[in-house]
Motif scaffolding. Structure first.
Motif, mmCIF file in Angstrom:
data_model
loop_
_atom_site.group_PDB
_atom_site.id
_atom_site.type_symbol
_atom_site.label_atom_id
_atom_site.label_comp_id
_atom_site.label_asym_id
_atom_site.label_seq_id
_atom_site.Cartn_x
_atom_site.Cartn_y
_atom_site.Cartn_z
ATOM 1 N N GLU A 83 3.456 -5.040 0.010
ATOM 2 C CA GLU A 83 4.757 -5.566 0.842
ATOM 3 C C GLU A 83 5.194 -4.217 1.570
ATOM 4 O O GLU A 83 6.165 -3.517 1.220
ATOM 5 C CB GLU A 83 5.896 -6.164 -0.116
ATOM 6 C CG GLU A 83 5.474 -7.270 -0.841
ATOM 7 C CD GLU A 83 6.510 -7.819 -1.889
ATOM 8 O OE1 GLU A 83 7.703 -7.115 -1.795
ATOM 9 O OE2 GLU A 83 6.352 -8.469 -2.571
ATOM 10 N N PRO A 84 4.594 -4.149 2.853
ATOM 11 C CA PRO A 84 5.246 -2.857 3.516
ATOM 12 C C PRO A 84 6.280 -2.842 3.961
ATOM 13 O O PRO A 84 6.947 -1.909 4.223
ATOM 14 C CB PRO A 84 4.189 -2.884 4.815
ATOM 15 C CG PRO A 84 3.462 -4.565 5.067
ATOM 16 C CD PRO A 84 3.699 -4.912 3.497
ATOM 17 N N GLU A 85 7.199 -4.048 4.153
ATOM 18 C CA GLU A 85 8.530 -4.263 4.722
ATOM 19 C C GLU A 85 9.620 -3.925 3.462
ATOM 20 O O GLU A 85 10.644 -3.839 3.466
ATOM 21 C CB GLU A 85 8.831 -5.465 5.195
ATOM 22 C CG GLU A 85 7.928 -5.811 6.541
ATOM 23 C CD GLU A 85 8.354 -4.887 7.727
ATOM 24 O OE1 GLU A 85 9.537 -4.411 7.626
ATOM 25 O OE2 GLU A 85 7.438 -5.021 8.529
ATOM 26 N N ALA A 86 8.864 -3.623 2.374
ATOM 27 C CA ALA A 86 9.830 -3.364 0.827
ATOM 28 C C ALA A 86 10.708 -2.178 1.342
ATOM 29 O O ALA A 86 12.015 -2.217 0.788
ATOM 30 C CB ALA A 86 8.948 -3.427 -0.173
ATOM 31 N N SER A 87 10.250 -1.182 1.979
ATOM 32 C CA SER A 87 10.842 0.115 2.100
ATOM 33 C C SER A 87 9.962 0.972 2.932
ATOM 34 O O SER A 87 8.914 0.867 2.922
ATOM 35 C CB SER A 87 11.113 0.754 0.576
ATOM 36 O OG SER A 87 10.188 1.287 -0.046
ATOM 37 N N THR A 88 10.775 1.969 3.442
ATOM 38 C CA THR A 88 10.142 2.987 4.181
ATOM 39 C C THR A 88 10.829 4.303 3.555
ATOM 40 O O THR A 88 11.836 4.689 3.583
ATOM 41 C CB THR A 88 10.338 2.910 5.800
ATOM 42 O OG1 THR A 88 9.931 1.855 6.290
ATOM 43 C CG2 THR A 88 9.679 4.352 6.246
ATOM 44 N N THR A 89 9.971 5.231 3.028
ATOM 45 C CA THR A 89 10.160 6.475 2.485
ATOM 46 C C THR A 89 9.867 7.303 3.300
ATOM 47 O O THR A 89 8.749 7.728 3.909
ATOM 48 C CB THR A 89 9.570 6.827 1.103
ATOM 49 O OG1 THR A 89 9.753 5.863 0.215
ATOM 50 C CG2 THR A 89 9.774 8.121 0.403
ATOM 51 N N VAL A 90 10.981 8.327 3.633
ATOM 52 C CA VAL A 90 10.821 9.501 4.832
ATOM 53 C C VAL A 90 10.863 10.787 4.188
ATOM 54 O O VAL A 90 11.490 11.069 3.192
ATOM 55 C CB VAL A 90 12.154 9.570 5.774
ATOM 56 C CG1 VAL A 90 11.726 10.434 6.872
ATOM 57 C CG2 VAL A 90 12.193 7.971 6.227
ATOM 58 N N LEU A 91 9.628 11.488 4.435
ATOM 59 C CA LEU A 91 9.515 12.877 3.719
ATOM 60 C C LEU A 91 9.549 13.772 5.022
ATOM 61 O O LEU A 91 9.747 13.721 5.945
ATOM 62 C CB LEU A 91 8.051 12.834 3.208
ATOM 63 C CG LEU A 91 7.599 11.832 2.171
ATOM 64 C CD1 LEU A 91 6.354 12.309 1.742
ATOM 65 C CD2 LEU A 91 8.567 11.720 1.010
ATOM 66 N N ALA A 92 9.954 15.065 4.513
ATOM 67 C CA ALA A 92 10.064 16.360 5.485
ATOM 68 C C ALA A 92 8.914 16.506 6.109
ATOM 69 O O ALA A 92 8.913 16.602 7.292
ATOM 70 C CB ALA A 92 10.321 17.432 4.497
ATOM 71 N N LEU A 115 0.039 11.148 -3.827
ATOM 72 C CA LEU A 115 0.914 11.414 -2.897
ATOM 73 C C LEU A 115 2.010 12.055 -3.033
ATOM 74 O O LEU A 115 2.920 11.647 -3.782
ATOM 75 C CB LEU A 115 1.107 10.140 -1.847
ATOM 76 C CG LEU A 115 -0.105 9.252 -1.443
ATOM 77 C CD1 LEU A 115 0.530 7.961 -0.585
ATOM 78 C CD2 LEU A 115 -1.169 9.914 -1.028
ATOM 79 N N THR A 116 2.299 13.290 -2.344
ATOM 80 C CA THR A 116 3.663 14.029 -2.635
ATOM 81 C C THR A 116 4.268 14.447 -1.421
ATOM 82 O O THR A 116 3.763 14.550 -0.357
ATOM 83 C CB THR A 116 3.125 15.328 -3.683
ATOM 84 O OG1 THR A 116 2.225 16.088 -2.886
ATOM 85 C CG2 THR A 116 2.194 14.748 -4.954
ATOM 86 N N GLY A 117 5.545 14.916 -1.673
ATOM 87 C CA GLY A 117 6.476 15.416 -0.776
ATOM 88 C C GLY A 117 7.662 15.578 -1.144
ATOM 89 O O GLY A 117 8.201 15.323 -2.158
ATOM 90 N N THR A 118 8.591 15.930 0.026
ATOM 91 C CA THR A 118 9.999 16.140 -0.219
ATOM 92 C C THR A 118 10.703 15.101 0.216
ATOM 93 O O THR A 118 10.482 14.792 1.606
ATOM 94 C CB THR A 118 10.480 17.329 -0.103
ATOM 95 O OG1 THR A 118 9.809 18.478 -0.681
ATOM 96 C CG2 THR A 118 11.942 17.823 -0.043
ATOM 97 N N ASP A 135 11.831 15.159 -5.406
ATOM 98 C CA ASP A 135 10.174 14.974 -4.964
ATOM 99 C C ASP A 135 9.939 13.602 -5.092
ATOM 100 O O ASP A 135 10.296 12.662 -5.552
ATOM 101 C CB ASP A 135 9.592 15.988 -6.360
ATOM 102 C CG ASP A 135 9.892 17.434 -6.253
ATOM 103 O OD1 ASP A 135 10.182 17.861 -4.862
ATOM 104 O OD2 ASP A 135 9.900 18.038 -7.088
ATOM 105 N N TYR A 136 8.788 13.383 -4.007
ATOM 106 C CA TYR A 136 7.979 12.097 -4.155
ATOM 107 C C TYR A 136 6.609 12.437 -4.808
ATOM 108 O O TYR A 136 5.805 13.367 -4.325
ATOM 109 C CB TYR A 136 8.123 11.857 -2.692
ATOM 110 C CG TYR A 136 7.177 10.499 -2.251
ATOM 111 C CD1 TYR A 136 7.872 9.146 -2.527
ATOM 112 C CD2 TYR A 136 6.005 10.376 -2.023
ATOM 113 C CE1 TYR A 136 7.188 7.987 -2.279
ATOM 114 C CE2 TYR A 136 5.176 9.514 -1.748
ATOM 115 C CZ TYR A 136 5.754 8.134 -2.128
ATOM 116 O OH TYR A 136 5.006 6.887 -1.808
ATOM 117 N N ALA A 137 6.522 11.495 -5.511
ATOM 118 C CA ALA A 137 5.035 11.473 -6.100
ATOM 119 C C ALA A 137 4.435 9.999 -6.334
ATOM 120 O O ALA A 137 5.197 9.347 -7.347
ATOM 121 C CB ALA A 137 4.781 12.595 -7.390
#
Length: 594
Positions: A83-92, A115-118, A135-137
C-alpha cells in the motif's frame, strides 16, 4: 538513467547500491525544476538483487500515478499487498542500503537488504505532515522466481520512503477548507471557513483530482473535532472521474448519489469549500458546478464564495496599528504608503494610560492594551469616546516579565491573554472582551506561555512556550463546550510543534490561513526570520529579508498586505517583492487586527 518521450525530459536517479560490504548511501535525486516529469524505469532482464532494490527505490520518486512501474520490482503477492499511499517517510538523504548476511544467501535463492537513514518527517495516509526524528531502519527481502529466474522483492514495508530533495520535488503543500463546527463568524451570519488543514499531495499526478478527493474524504484527525464538512458523509467523485476545467475556467465536479439530495444552500457551501481549496493549487478555476447522476446540483463563481463563507485571508483589515513614542495606540491605513499615523478614537488613543502591547478586534471596533508595567489589561472602544475602565485582568507577577503577555482577539470577538505569574500561570479568555476571565485548560502543556496569537478561523491558537530557558512555537486546537447563554468551557488540546529546529522564539504572527512568520534562532545560531506551516513543514516561499534587532513582527492573513516589524530602526514594513522601509522611528508593538 535518462531518456526522452513525447518531448518530455525523463530522469531517474543514478545512485549505486552494494550487495555486500560496508554501508553506502543511495543518494537522493538532486532537486530538479518542478516542471520536469520523472518516470520510472522497469527492471532489466536478469537484474541482480542490488539493481532490483535500487530500481525500486528510484521508482518511488517518479511521477508514476499508481506506482505501476515500482510494482514491477515486486512479486505478484507483494505487489497486491503493498500500500504505497499508506505513508511517506522523508529522510535527510536518500535511503542507504546494506546487504544482510542472513536470509538464504548461501544457496543463492534469497537476499535481504536493510534501508537506513535519519528521519525528518512522516506524511500519513491522510496526507498530513508531521516532523519526526530518529533513525529509520526497514528491511526488504528478495526471492528468485523459480520459473523465470528473475529476482523480485517479496517482502517490504508499507508506504514509500525517499530523501528530502525528492520529497520537495514530488510533493506540494495545499490547504483543504472546512467550516468551524456549529459556529458563525462574529462579522456576519455566514459560517466561518477554516484553513487549518494543510496536506501534501503529489505535485504532478493529477493534483486537482487528488485535492478534491482529499477534501471529500474529510478533515485530518487533528482538526476533525472542531470542524465540519458540508459534503454528506460518503460523498465521493464518480468512478474514474478526472477533473479538468473547461475553456471558460469552469470545473464540473461529478459526485456520487450521496450528494443527490442536498439543498441549494448546502450545495453552495460545498462549492465554496471546493473553490477555496482549489485556489491553493491553481488560479484557473473561476467557477465550480456540482453534479450528481448527471444532474446539476448548483453552480458557484469564485466571487460568490466569500459571500457564502468568511475566510481570514479574504478579510482585509482597514488599518495597521502600533504604539507611538508616547505609548498611545495609533493607526495608518493598512494598504497605504503613508508614514503619518493618527491616534485611534477613544481612550486608548488619548494616552491616559501608557501601554506596552496591544491587540485590535477583527471588526476594528474595540482594542485591548497591556499597561506599561505589564500588570493590567485594559479594553476600550474605537468607535465611541468613553473613559478607560478598570483593567479586566490584573496579574500579581512580581516582575514585568512575570506578568501579562500581549493580548489577541479571535473571530468571535473574544479576547485572549496569558498571565505568566509563576505562582499562578494561566491562559485566559474574556467573552466579548469583558466580564470575568474564563480559565482555558491546556492539558499536556509543558512550560510557561510567553505569547498568544489566535488564528482567524477561531479553532487554532499559536503559543510560544518556554521551558528551561528555551522556547518553542506550538499550535493547539481550540475546543469549546457549554450550553447557549452560559460561559463556555474552553480547552486547547493536542499542541504540536511548528518550529522543531528553533530553540529561541522572539516573536511570531499569523501570515496566512495556515502559515506563520517567526523570528527566532537555532541553538547557538543567529536571529533569523522565516515562514512556517502549522504542521511544521517549510512553505515554498522565500524567507523575508534579514532585519536586525527584531522585537515584534506583525503580518496579516491577507498576504497582499505588508509585513511589519519593530526593530532597532523603529517601525518598518516590507511589501511583497520590496525591501524593508522605515515607517516611524519612535514606535513599538505593531499589529494588524486579531
Amino acid at each position: 538513467m535518462a531518456y526522452a518521450a513525447g518531448g518530455t525530459l525523463l530522469l531517474a536517479g543514478c545512485a549505486s547500491m552494494p550487495d555486500h560490504g560496508d554501508l553506502r548511501g543511495v543518494e537522493s535525486t538532486p532537486r530538479q525544476d518542478t516542471q520536469v516529469r520523472v518516470f520510472a524505469v522497469p527492471p532489466s532482464e536478469d537484474a541482480a538483487p542490488p539493481d532490483i532494490v535500487q530500481g525500486f527505490l528510484e521508482a518511488l520518486t517518479s511521477d508514476d500515478p499508481h506506482y505501476e512501474t515500482a510494482k514491477l520490482y515486486l512479486t505478484t503477492d507483494a505487489a497486491r499487498d503493498w500500500e504505497p499511499e499508506a505513508s511517506t517517510t522523508v529522510l535527510a538523504d536518500g535511503p542507504a542500503t546494506t546487504a544482510d548476511l542472513a536470509g538464504g544467501r548461501d544457496d543463492g535463492t534469497a537476499y535481504s537488504f536493510t534501508l537506513t537513514g535519519t528521519r525528518i518527517a512522516l506524511v500519513d495516509g491522510q496526507h498530513s505532515y508531521t516532523p519526526v526524528d530518529g533513525d529509520y531502519a526497514r528491511q526488504v527481502h528478495l526471492a528468485k522466481d523459480s520459473k523465470t529466474g528473475q529476482w523480485r522483492i517479496d517482502r517490504l514495508p508499507q508506504g514509500v520512503v525517499m530523501g528530502q530533495s525528492d520529497f520537495q520535488r514530488n510533493y506540494t503543500s495545499v490547504n483543504k477548507y472546512y467550516f468551524a463546527s456549529d459556529t458563525v463568524a462574529a462579522t456576519g451570519a455566514q459560517p466561518a471557513a477554516v484553513a487549518a488543514d494543510p496536506v501534501f499531495i503529489r505535485r504532478r499526478v493529477d493534483a486537482m483530482t487528488q485535492m478534491v478527493q482529499s477534501l471529500l474524504a474529510g478533515p485530518t484527525t487533528w482538526l476533525d473535532p472542531v470542524v465540519r464538512s458540508s459534503f454528506p458523509s460518503g460523498t465521493e467523485l464518480e468512478k474514474d472521474a478526472t477533473l479538468t476545467p473547461d475553456d471558460q475556467n469552469k470545473l464540473t465536479v461529478p459526485l456520487n448519489d450521496k450528494a443527490a439530495g442536498v439543498s441549494t444552500a448546502k450545495c453552495e457551501e460545498m462549492a465554496a469549500q471546493l473553490l477555496f481549496t482549489l485556489g491553493t493549487i491553481t488560479p484557473t478555476v473561476d467557477r465550480v458546478e456540482l453534479q450528481s447522476g448527471g444532474r446539476q446540483l448548483c453552480s458557484l463563481a469564485e466571487d460568490g464564495a466569500d459571500a457564502v463563507a468568511a475566510r481570514g485571508s479574504a478579510e482585509a483589515p482597514e488599518y495597521l496599528y502600533f504604539l507611538d513614542g508616547d505609548h498611545r495606540l495609533v493607526r495608518i491605513p493598512s494598504g497605504s504608503k503613508t508614514t503619518t499615523a493618527e491616534p485611534v478614537p477613544g481612550a486608548l488613543g488619548e494616552g491616559s494610560r501608557e501601554l506596552r502591547s496591544v491587540a485590535v478586534s477583527r471588526d476594528e471596533d474595540t482594542a485591548a492594551g497591556v499597561g506599561s508595567d505589564g500588570k493590567g489589561l485594559y479594553v476600550g472602544s474605537l468607535t465611541a469616546q468613553e473613559p478607560l475602565a478598570e483593567p479586566v485582568v490584573v496579574s500579581q507577577g512580581r516582575t514585568e516579565n512575570d506578568r501579562l503577555t500581549a493580548p489577541s482577539w479571535d473571530i468571535y470577538g473574544d479576547l485572549w491573554v496569558a498571565d505568566r505569574d509563576p505562582a499562578n500561570p494561566r491562559l485566559l479568555l474574556l467573552q466579548d472582551g469583558e466580564g470575568d476571565p474564563i480559565p482555558v485548560a491546556t492539558p499536556g502543556l509543558d512550560g510557561r506561555i510567553e505569547s498568544v496569537r489566535v488564528a482567524a478561523d477561531g479553532v487554532r491558537v499559536a503559543l510560544v512556550v518556554e521551558k528551561d530557558g528555551e522556547q518553542s512555537l506550538v499550535i493547539g486546537r481550540i475546543e469549546r463546550e457549554g450550553a447557549a447563554g452560559q460561559p463556555p468551557s474552553v480547552t486547547v488540546r493536542e499542541m504540536r510543534s511548528a518550529t522543531p529546529q528553533l530553540s529561541q522564539i522572539t516573536t511570531m504572527s499569523w501570515a496566512g490561513d495556515s502559515r506563520l512568520v517567526v523570528v527566532g534562532r537555532e541553538q547557538d545560531g543567529v536571529q533569523q526570520m522565516s515562514y512556517v506551516q502549522v504542521d511544521g513543514s517549510t512553505p515554498e516561499v522565500a524567507a523575508p529579508d534579514a532585519l536586525s534587532g527584531v522585537e515584534d513582527i506583525a503580518a496579516s492573513e491577507d498576504e497582499r498586505l505588508p509585513l511589519v516589524a519593530f526593530s532597532e530602526d523603529g517601525i518598518v514594513r516590507m511589501a511583497s517583492g520590496a525591501q524593508w522601509q522605515k515607517v516611524v522611528k519612535e514606535g513599538s508593538s505593531p499589529v494588524y487586527p486579531g
